[in-house]
Design a protein around this motif. Structure first.
Motif, PDB file in Angstrom:
ATOM      1  N   ARG A  88       0.812  -1.223   0.000  1.00 43.97           N
ATOM      2  CA  ARG A  88       0.000   0.000   0.000  1.00 43.97           C
ATOM      3  C   ARG A  88       0.841   1.267   0.000  1.00 43.97           C
ATOM      4  NH1 ARG A  88      -3.284  -2.879   3.577  1.00 43.97           N
ATOM      5  NH2 ARG A  88      -2.276  -1.995   5.406  1.00 43.97           N
ATOM      6  N   SER A  89       1.950   1.245   0.736  1.00 42.72           N
ATOM      7  CA  SER A  89       2.719   2.480   0.916  1.00 42.72           C
ATOM      8  C   SER A  89       3.718   2.754  -0.202  1.00 42.72           C
ATOM      9  CB  SER A  89       3.447   2.453   2.261  1.00 42.72           C
ATOM     10  OG  SER A  89       4.459   1.467   2.262  1.00 42.72           O
ATOM     11  N   SER A  90       4.260   1.706  -0.836  1.00 42.97           N
ATOM     12  CA  SER A  90       5.263   1.977  -1.868  1.00 42.97           C
ATOM     13  C   SER A  90       5.039   1.206  -3.163  1.00 42.97           C
ATOM     14  CB  SER A  90       6.676   1.712  -1.338  1.00 42.97           C
ATOM     15  OG  SER A  90       6.842   0.353  -1.027  1.00 42.97           O
ATOM     16  N   THR A  91       4.860  -0.096  -3.090  1.00 44.98           N
ATOM     17  CA  THR A  91       4.761  -0.899  -4.308  1.00 44.98           C
ATOM     18  C   THR A  91       3.614  -0.435  -5.195  1.00 44.98           C
ATOM     19  OG1 THR A  91       5.671  -2.804  -3.147  1.00 44.98           O
ATOM     20  CG2 THR A  91       4.531  -3.235  -5.227  1.00 44.98           C
ATOM     21  N   TRP A  92       2.418  -0.375  -4.619  1.00 49.31           N
ATOM     22  CA  TRP A  92       1.271  -0.040  -5.456  1.00 49.31           C
ATOM     23  C   TRP A  92       1.285   1.411  -5.943  1.00 49.31           C
ATOM     24  CZ3 TRP A  92      -1.263  -1.734  -9.056  1.00 49.31           C
ATOM     25  CH2 TRP A  92      -2.384  -1.077  -9.542  1.00 49.31           C
ATOM     26  N   PRO A  93       1.577   2.395  -5.099  1.00 50.98           N
ATOM     27  CA  PRO A  93       1.602   3.766  -5.626  1.00 50.98           C
ATOM     28  C   PRO A  93       2.590   3.944  -6.780  1.00 50.98           C
ATOM     29  CG  PRO A  93       1.552   3.827  -3.237  1.00 50.98           C
ATOM     30  CD  PRO A  93       1.741   2.387  -3.646  1.00 50.98           C
ATOM     31  N   GLU A  94       3.758   3.330  -6.678  1.00 47.44           N
ATOM     32  CA  GLU A  94       4.746   3.433  -7.755  1.00 47.44           C
ATOM     33  C   GLU A  94       4.250   2.726  -9.020  1.00 47.44           C
ATOM     34  OE1 GLU A  94       8.381   1.891  -6.140  1.00 47.44           O
ATOM     35  OE2 GLU A  94       8.451   3.439  -4.583  1.00 47.44           O
ATOM     36  N   THR A  95       3.672   1.556  -8.844  1.00 48.42           N
ATOM     37  CA  THR A  95       3.160   0.796  -9.977  1.00 48.42           C
ATOM     38  C   THR A  95       1.983   1.510 -10.616  1.00 48.42           C
ATOM     39  OG1 THR A  95       3.895  -1.262  -8.972  1.00 48.42           O
ATOM     40  CG2 THR A  95       2.219  -1.441 -10.697  1.00 48.42           C
ATOM     41  N   LYS A  96       1.071   2.014  -9.801  1.00 48.36           N
ATOM     42  CA  LYS A  96      -0.095   2.731 -10.322  1.00 48.36           C
ATOM     43  C   LYS A  96       0.342   3.952 -11.119  1.00 48.36           C
ATOM     44  CE  LYS A  96      -4.558   4.763  -9.155  1.00 48.36           C
ATOM     45  NZ  LYS A  96      -4.572   5.427 -10.413  1.00 48.36           N
ATOM     46  N   SER A  97       1.318   4.668 -10.620  1.00 51.86           N
ATOM     47  CA  SER A  97       1.830   5.840 -11.334  1.00 51.86           C
ATOM     48  C   SER A  97       2.374   5.444 -12.708  1.00 51.86           C
ATOM     49  CB  SER A  97       2.918   6.523 -10.500  1.00 51.86           C
ATOM     50  OG  SER A  97       3.473   7.596 -11.193  1.00 51.86           O
ATOM     51  N   ALA A  98       3.120   4.352 -12.753  1.00 52.50           N
ATOM     52  CA  ALA A  98       3.674   3.877 -14.021  1.00 52.50           C
ATOM     53  C   ALA A  98       2.561   3.425 -14.970  1.00 52.50           C
ATOM     54  CB  ALA A  98       4.662   2.732 -13.781  1.00 52.50           C
ATOM     55  N   LEU A  99       1.556   2.747 -14.445  1.00 53.42           N
ATOM     56  CA  LEU A  99       0.436   2.311 -15.279  1.00 53.42           C
ATOM     57  C   LEU A  99      -0.350   3.502 -15.814  1.00 53.42           C
ATOM     58  CD1 LEU A  99      -0.870  -0.728 -13.194  1.00 53.42           C
ATOM     59  CD2 LEU A  99       0.232  -0.818 -15.450  1.00 53.42           C
ATOM     60  N   ASP A 100      -0.570   4.498 -14.955  1.00 55.91           N
ATOM     61  CA  ASP A 100      -1.293   5.698 -15.397  1.00 55.91           C
ATOM     62  C   ASP A 100      -0.521   6.421 -16.492  1.00 55.91           C
ATOM     63  OD1 ASP A 100      -3.341   5.128 -13.627  1.00 55.91           O
ATOM     64  OD2 ASP A 100      -2.693   6.591 -12.127  1.00 55.91           O
ATOM     65  N   LYS A 101       0.791   6.510 -16.335  1.00 57.16           N
ATOM     66  CA  LYS A 101       1.621   7.158 -17.349  1.00 57.16           C
ATOM     67  C   LYS A 101       1.567   6.369 -18.659  1.00 57.16           C
ATOM     68  CE  LYS A 101       6.176   8.883 -18.400  1.00 57.16           C
ATOM     69  NZ  LYS A 101       7.583   8.693 -18.306  1.00 57.16           N
TER      70      LYS A 101
END
Length: 94
Positions: free
Chosen positions: A55-68
């Motif tokens: 929740r704190s690091s893996t998903w936010p970083e991955t979500k950002s990359a997917l959104d980009k």
């Protein structure tokens, strides 16, 4: 810059395949990944030390990359017709 113009069968095939991949659901699959990531990020669905790290690091970083990636795919989708036209023009429209 060279005056050479080239449009190989491989180029024509590549543009067709790119259109097929993008239009065939790649953006939808990114949306599906985002939905599942949000589910895993909910502590009511998954909790514990690994879940907290997710929740704190893996998903936010991955979500950002997917959104980009999704934004860039939309930009590419907008350019594909022009790319296709350019390839066909370079190859004499065949």
């Amino acid at each position: 810059m060279s005056g050479r113009v080239l449009s190989s069968e491989q180029a024509k095939s590549a543009i067709t395949q790119m259109q097929s991949i993008i239009n065939g659901g790649l953006t939808n699959e990114i949306n599906n990944l985002n939905t599942q990531g949000a589910t895993l990020s909910d502590p009511n669905n998954w909790d514990g030390p690994l879940a907290e790290r997710f929740r704190s690091s893996t998903w936010p970083e991955t979500k950002s990359a997917l959104d980009k990636a999704k934004v860039e795919l939309e930009e590419l989708r907008g350019q594909l017709q022009q790319i296709s036209t350019n390839i066909m023009t370079a190859g004499g429209g065949s």
